[in-house]
Write a protein that holds these residues in place. Structure first.
Motif: not given
Length: 189
Positions: A136-137, A140-141, A143, A145, A160, A163-164, A167
Motif C-alpha cells: 500500500m505504501d 500510494e507513493s 500515485r 490510485g 479504485e 483498493y479502498q 486498505k
C-alpha cells in the motif's frame, strides 16, 4: 570690231567647248563626294550593325543567364514549399508519437497499478498484513490510485473501490493487531 570678230569667228564653238569641259570636273567632283558619302554611310552602317550585333549577343546571354537564375529561384521556392510540408508532416508525426508514448506510459502505469492491486489482494488473502502495508505504501507513493482503470458499471467492483476496501480492511487488521499487542503488554505487566 573686235567684238564682231569674235562673234564672226564662231562664238558658238568656244562656248560649246567650254560648257562640257567646265561642267565635267564639277560633276566628277560631286560624284566623288556622293561616292565618298555613300562609302562613309555604308561603313557607319556596317559599324553600327556590328556593334548592335555584339550588344544583342550580350543581351541574349544576359537574358539566358536571367532565365537560368529564374529557373533556380523557382526550384528554390519549390524546395522551400516541400521543406515546409515535410516539417509540418514531421511535427504532426512527433505530436502523434508523443500522444502514443503518453498513452503507452499511461497503460503501463495502469497495468502496474492493477498488478499492485492483485498483489495486495493476494497478500491480504494470505494474511500477510506487514507485506500489505508495504504494498500500500508503494501504491500510494507511486500515485497508482490515479492510474486505476474505470470499468463500465456492472457487477464487477471498480478497482479504485476494491483498493479502498482492502486498505480499510488492512488498517482494521493492523488496529486489531495493535490492540491485541497492547492487551498482551498490559496482561504481561
Amino acid at each position: 570690231m573686235k567684238l564682231e570678230k569674235r562673234n564672226e569667228s564662231g562664238p558658238a564653238e568656244p562656248e560649246a567647248d567650254m560648257k562640257p569641259t567646265g561642267k565635267k570636273p564639277v560633276v566628277v567632283y560631286i560624284m566623288v563626294l556622293f561616292i565618298a558619302a555613300f562609302l562613309l554611310m555604308a561603313w557607319s552602317f556596317a559599324s553600327h550593325q556590328r556593334s548592335n550585333t555584339e550588344a544583342l549577343g550580350r543581351l541574349q546571354s544576359s537574358v539566358t543567364a536571367m532565365q537560368g537564375v529564374q529557373e533556380l529561384q523557382d526550384q528554390v521556392i519549390s524546395l522551400q514549399k516541400e521543406l515546409a510540408e515535410a516539417e509540418k508532416s514531421l511535427q504532426e508525426l512527433e505530436d502523434e508519437e508523443f500522444a502514443q508514448r503518453s498513452a503507452a506510459e499511461h497503460l503501463e502505469k495502469q497495468c502496474d497499478a492493477m498488478e499492485l492491486l492483485y498483489i495486495l489482494q493476494q497478500q491480504y488473502s494470505a494474511g500477510e498484513y506487514a507485506a500489505c502495508r508495504q504494498t500500500m505504501d508503494s501504491f500510494e507513493s507511486g500515485r497508482y490510485g490515479e492510474a486505476l482503470p474505470r470499468l463500465a458499471s456492472g457487477s464487477v467492483t471498480q478497482p479504485e473501490d476494491r483498493y479502498q476496501q482492502l486498505k480499510e480492511a488492512v488498517e482494521a487488521r493492523e488496529a486489531e493487531a495493535a490492540q491485541a499487542e497492547s492487551g498482551d503488554q498490559e496482561a504481561a505487566a
